[in-house]
Design an enzyme around this catalytic site. Sequence first.
Site, short mmCIF file in Angstrom:
data_model
loop_
_atom_site.label_atom_id
_atom_site.label_comp_id
_atom_site.label_asym_id
_atom_site.label_seq_id
_atom_site.Cartn_x
_atom_site.Cartn_y
_atom_site.Cartn_z
N ARG A 92 88.32 -94.68 39.43
CA ARG A 92 88.10 -95.85 38.58
C ARG A 92 86.80 -95.75 37.79
NH1 ARG A 92 88.22 -101.67 38.52
NH2 ARG A 92 88.11 -102.11 36.31
N THR A 367 95.58 -101.46 30.46
CA THR A 367 95.96 -100.59 31.58
C THR A 367 97.34 -99.97 31.36
OG1 THR A 367 94.69 -102.02 33.02
CG2 THR A 367 96.29 -100.61 34.09
N THR A 385 93.11 -96.96 33.03
CA THR A 385 92.73 -98.05 32.14
C THR A 385 91.40 -97.81 31.46
OG1 THR A 385 92.49 -100.47 32.05
CG2 THR A 385 91.49 -99.36 33.91
N ASP A 409 84.91 -106.31 35.38
CA ASP A 409 85.67 -106.70 36.56
C ASP A 409 84.78 -107.03 37.76
OD1 ASP A 409 88.31 -106.77 35.69
OD2 ASP A 409 88.51 -104.60 35.80
N SER A 438 89.64 -104.25 41.33
CA SER A 438 90.70 -104.04 40.34
C SER A 438 92.02 -104.57 40.86
CB SER A 438 90.84 -102.55 40.03
OG SER A 438 91.97 -102.29 39.22
N SER A 439 92.89 -104.96 39.92
CA SER A 439 94.26 -105.36 40.27
C SER A 439 95.20 -104.17 40.34
CB SER A 439 94.79 -106.36 39.24
OG SER A 439 94.03 -107.54 39.24
N GLY A 459 98.81 -104.67 33.37
CA GLY A 459 98.85 -106.08 33.00
C GLY A 459 97.86 -106.98 33.71
N GLY A 460 96.63 -106.50 34.01
CA GLY A 460 95.64 -107.35 34.63
C GLY A 460 96.13 -107.85 35.99
#
Length: 574
Positions: A92, A367, A385, A409, A438-439, A459-460
Site C-alpha cells: 500500500r 482503486t 490504487t 485515509d 484501507s477498505s 470503490g472506497g
Amino acid sequence: MCQEQKKQIYMWPSHWEKPAAHGDYGAVSCNNSYAARAGLWILKNGGNAFDAAAAVSLALSVVEPHHSGIGGGCFSLLYCEKEGRIFALDGRGTAPVQAGPDLFLKNGEVQDEWKDLGGQSVAIPGLLKTMEDMLKRFGTMTLKEVSVPAIRYAKEGFGTSYTGALTMYDDSVKRKMRISEGFRKLYLKNGQEFYRFGDIQRNPELGALLETIAENGTDVFYRGEIAQRIVSVINSRGGCFETADLENYAPKYREPVHTDYRGYEVVSFAPPSGGCTLIEMLNILEQNDLRAMGHNTADSIHAIAEAMKLGFADRSIALGDPDFVSVDTERLTSKAYAAKRFRLIGGHAGEYAPAEGIEAKEYPGNTSHFSIMDRFGNAVSQTQTVRDWFGSGIAVEGLGFVLNNAMSDFSAAAGAMTSQGLAYGNANSIAGGKTPLSSMSPSIVLKDKKPYLAIGSAGGPRIITGTLQGIINAIDFDMNPEQLVNAPYVNCLTREQGLEAEFGISQDTLRLLEERGHKPVCIEADQAMSTMVNSVMLKDGEYYAAGTKRVDGCGGVLLSNGNIILEGISQEIS
C-alpha cells in the site's frame, strides 16, 4: 401428450444457460480490456498467475491512471500452489518518516486542501517494489518480460475508456487540472481538451520510464535522480519527504484473515486492509439462511444491511496498522463474536455503536481490482490504487505519472470525516512509517483447500460491501462471475447515511425495507454505484471470468488452443 411432444420437437427451448466467458487454461478479470489482454498474453506465453498479475498491474498503470498507477500502492493476496498456502503482500505504501498526527492541521483545524491535493497527502508509492518482490519470489518471468504490454500501450496508444473520459468532469479532477500544469500536459489532448470515449491516448514519458525500470530494476525508481525528482515535487507542494523514505521502502508480508463460510474457506487481507471487516460480516450473515430468504428480497437485504452496519461500526475504532497498534483480529473474526453481534439485529433497521473493548490499543514506545487464476493452480487477487481519481494530481515532470493521496485515509483528527464518508479513531492516526487504513479487501475462497473464487472490488468503502455480496452471490446463490458481478448491489454503512440500492431491486422490496426503518437511496437505471467487483472462478475444471459493467470491466479466459474469450467473444490473441 401429442401436443407436448410436438412442442419439444418443433419449438425452441424455453431457456438455456447464458453465455459466459470460460476456458481451460486460465482466466483474468479486471477493469480494462487492454489489461485483461496483457495478463492473458503472459499466460499464453508460459507465465503463471504472478507473472500475469505484474503485467496486468503495469498495464493498468498506463491505461487506467485515474484509478491506479506506479505512483500508488496495492494489496496482493497470492495463492501459491507449490507451497499450498496463501500469502498477503502489503504494498500500500507508508507515511514518510517525518509525518506526524498534526500533518493536516493548521491552528487545530483540518486543512482539506492539504489532505487531498497537497504534498502532505502523498504516501510512499509501493506498487513497483511489490510487483518486483512478487515476481522474484513466485514468478517465472523477468520484470522486463512482463512490462512489454504496458510499454507498448504507453508508446503505441490505447483507446480512452468510458470511465476514463467520465472522470475528467468530476470537480476534484478539475481542481487538479487547475493546480497542475504537469497534470494537464499528461491527461488533456494537446494540454487543453478532454479525451473522449474511444480517443487514442499515448504516454511516451511513462513508456520510457517503464523501459528504464524494466532494464534496471525498481531501484532506479526508488534511488538516485528519479527518487530525488519525486521528493522535490512532493515537498514543493508542502510535503515532508526525504530521499531515505523511498530508499528504505519495502513491502510487508501480513498474516491473512480467514473463516469458514458454509463449508468454504474465505481468506482475505489482514489489517490495515478491509478483510477483517469482511470476515466479521460473513460470520454474522452465516447466522441467517440467505438462500431460503431469496436473492435481493426484503429479508435478505435487511440481514445484509445490518451486518454491514455492524461491521463498519466496529471498524471505525478497532482497526489500524498492526505494526503500530494492537488489533484484536482473533476476536473480530471469531464465530463467537459474530454470534454476539448478530443478537443485536432485530426486525427493524438499527444504528450500531462499536462493541466495548475492541479499540485498537497503542503499542508502548477510487482503486482498481483484478483477479487471476492459472492452469498451474495459482491464484492472485489484487487491489491497487492512487486513492482518489488521479490521486493527488501531482505529476512528476517528464516521468508520465501522478502520485497518490493515500495519506488521506489516515485520521486527520479523531472523528474527522474522510472524503469517502468514513470517520476513524486514534488507532488510524498519522505516524511515520505507518500504513493508512484501507477498505481494499482482495479475497480468495477455497473449496476442498483449492482456489474456487478469486474476488475483490474497487470503490472506497463499497469495496468491502461489494466483495461481501459477490461472495454471497457465489456461495449462497450459486452464481458464476458473469452473474455475480452484474447483479444489483446494495450498500449501507450507517442507518443515517441510508441504504443505497441499484436499479433492479423492486419498488415493492424497497417499500418493505422502508417500513422496517431503512432509508432507501435509489440509484437510477442509467447509473450504478462505485461497486466495481471483479472475479475469477474455477468450477468443474473450467475457469470463468467476468468484469463489472459498472465500469469498463473485462473478463477473459485462455484456451489450450491459444485463443482467448473476452466476455463471450472468441478471438485470436495478438
